[in-house]
Design an enzyme around this catalytic site. Structure first.
Site, PDB file in Angstrom:
ATOM      1  CD  GLU A  97      47.890 133.705 -26.906  1.00 21.28           C
ATOM      2  OE1 GLU A  97      46.773 134.236 -27.041  1.00 21.28           O
ATOM      3  OE2 GLU A  97      48.697 133.535 -27.843  1.00 21.28           O
ATOM      4  N   GLY A 151      59.448 136.819 -29.288  1.00 17.78           N
ATOM      5  CA  GLY A 151      59.934 136.877 -30.666  1.00 17.78           C
ATOM      6  C   GLY A 151      60.272 135.472 -31.104  1.00 17.78           C
ATOM      7  CG  HIS A 159      52.136 132.117 -27.550  1.00 17.19           C
ATOM      8  ND1 HIS A 159      51.434 133.292 -27.510  1.00 17.19           N
ATOM      9  CD2 HIS A 159      53.448 132.470 -27.571  1.00 17.19           C
ATOM     10  CE1 HIS A 159      52.284 134.314 -27.519  1.00 17.19           C
ATOM     11  NE2 HIS A 159      53.495 133.831 -27.544  1.00 17.19           N
ATOM     12  CB  SER A 203      56.427 134.836 -25.976  1.00 11.79           C
ATOM     13  OG  SER A 203      56.228 134.079 -27.136  1.00 11.79           O
ATOM     14  CB  ALA A 204      61.088 133.971 -27.350  1.00 12.70           C
TER      15      ALA A 204
END
Lengths: 235, 235
Positions: free
Chosen positions: A194, A90, A159, A122-123
């Site tokens: 990714e 997020g 990413h 990710s985050a």
């Protein structure tokens, strides 16, 4: 002993949520039936309940029960009692803001040091580095600090995107941005494409997945490392 | 009376530095021969001297002399005495950090209120909004605040990029990021495409350049506005 999967993304193109990494997660979380989910990063502003439901649906496929940290009265206590933790993606600023606000930075560091399994995407991977200064996210809230959990002695760029030689857009490439980071900071940065992840096992940090990763060290030309490479020496 | 050009970018694809907007700048800066340049955003970590030289070379084509703010002993005094100011692009966090560190937030606000002409590109345009919370840049330094100069009563997103329907990359699109901003903030955001700028003249704010801009208002569907549109009502 530390036990982490630090993944670039939750989802790869053309595949469902966490689908590409579920088999790995079944092995990684083999010693626990239940996972504590931290939904604070709220992608697209999704509610904690809806985000937890999404994580629970994916983990149900490997027979794991997921509970959101917001369902507990005492988040620090929930972390202390968890056997497995998942921090979803997020917005990294929103996530970091909330980690400080709920006072769970220290409890997370203690739990992971004591061997609680940690999975981030990710985050949730960005915060595993020294700081969030190499996030791609928009600074939509002002966190108390950019210092992160420091589970690994370098920074993560999830990413990771290669420069697009066909682009006419004049915004900075990811590589330019990370090089700018090194005008003000010295820690290495791992650009995780990714589908890639770092597997941390005690002192061992290994690149996993089928792709190479791009390593940016202070005052060095960036270089690629193959999957399977040990990255323990980076700091 | 306020007098600003708030441009998405310094450079459009296939053209030299500031080339696409030089004719406009000749008109905009018609009442001054010398321009104060603020090089704090340091794209790719370029030195203040080199960056100032680059700006000076471009402005020489319209017979303007450029001096860097770092050449003055007292930056606040330099701003007070300037007739025209140019803040170049680079990293918005680095720029904001330095604006606070050198205590020139207030002097800039006073000067622009009193009619000093201000030209900003990219990071230099981001800071014209209420906050830097809609920058695309990497947070490589921690500024004292995300509050910006508030020359316009909304936020700017420079280098605005449309979603690429062919992309297989799973990172957030620009539109998703700005929508996330509106989960925590209410001001409008203007997505300025490269080659567009806002011309501010007193209370009038008009979109210029050949492209449309994308407007994101709190709790509304994003929409396009044509060049020439007055945006004074947005706040």
């Amino acid at each position: 002993m530390k036990n982490l999967i630090i993944a670039s993304t939750s989802t790869i193109h053309g595949s469902g949520y966490l689908e590409y990494i579920l088999d790995e997660l079944a092995i990684f979380f083999k010693n626990t039936d239940s996972i504590l989910f931290i939904p604070y990063a709220r992608p697209s502003g999704i509610s904690y309940n809806d985000y937890t439901k999404k994580a629970a649906e994916a983990f149900a496929k490997i027979n794991k029960i997921v509970k959101g940290i917001h369902e507990f009265e005492n988040p620090a206590e929930a972390i202390k009692n968890a056997q497995g933790i998942f921090v979803g993606g997020g917005n990294t600023f929103v996530l970091t803001y909330q980690l400080y606000k709920t006072n769970i930075i220290k409890p997370l560091q203690t739990a992971i040091k004591n061997g609680t399994s940690y999975f981030g995407t990710s985050a949730g991977s960005n915060i595993c580095g020294l700081t969030i200064k190499t996030t791609n996210d928009m600074p939509i809230v002002y966190p108390q600090s950019f210092n992160a959990l420091a589970f690994v002695p370098f920074n993560i760029n999830p990413h990771y995107l290669d420069p697009d030689s066909n682009s006419t857009h004049m915004g900075e490439t990811r590589e330019t941005r990370i090089n700018e980071f090194h005008h003000y900071n010295t820690p290495p940065v791992i650009g995780l494409r990714e589908g890639s992840w770092l597997q941390v096992n005690g002192d061992s940090i290994v690149l996993k997945g089928s792709l190479t990763a791009r390593v940016f060290e202070y005052n060095k030309t960036p270089y690629e490392v193959e999957t399977g490479t040990e990255l323990n020496h980076l700091k």
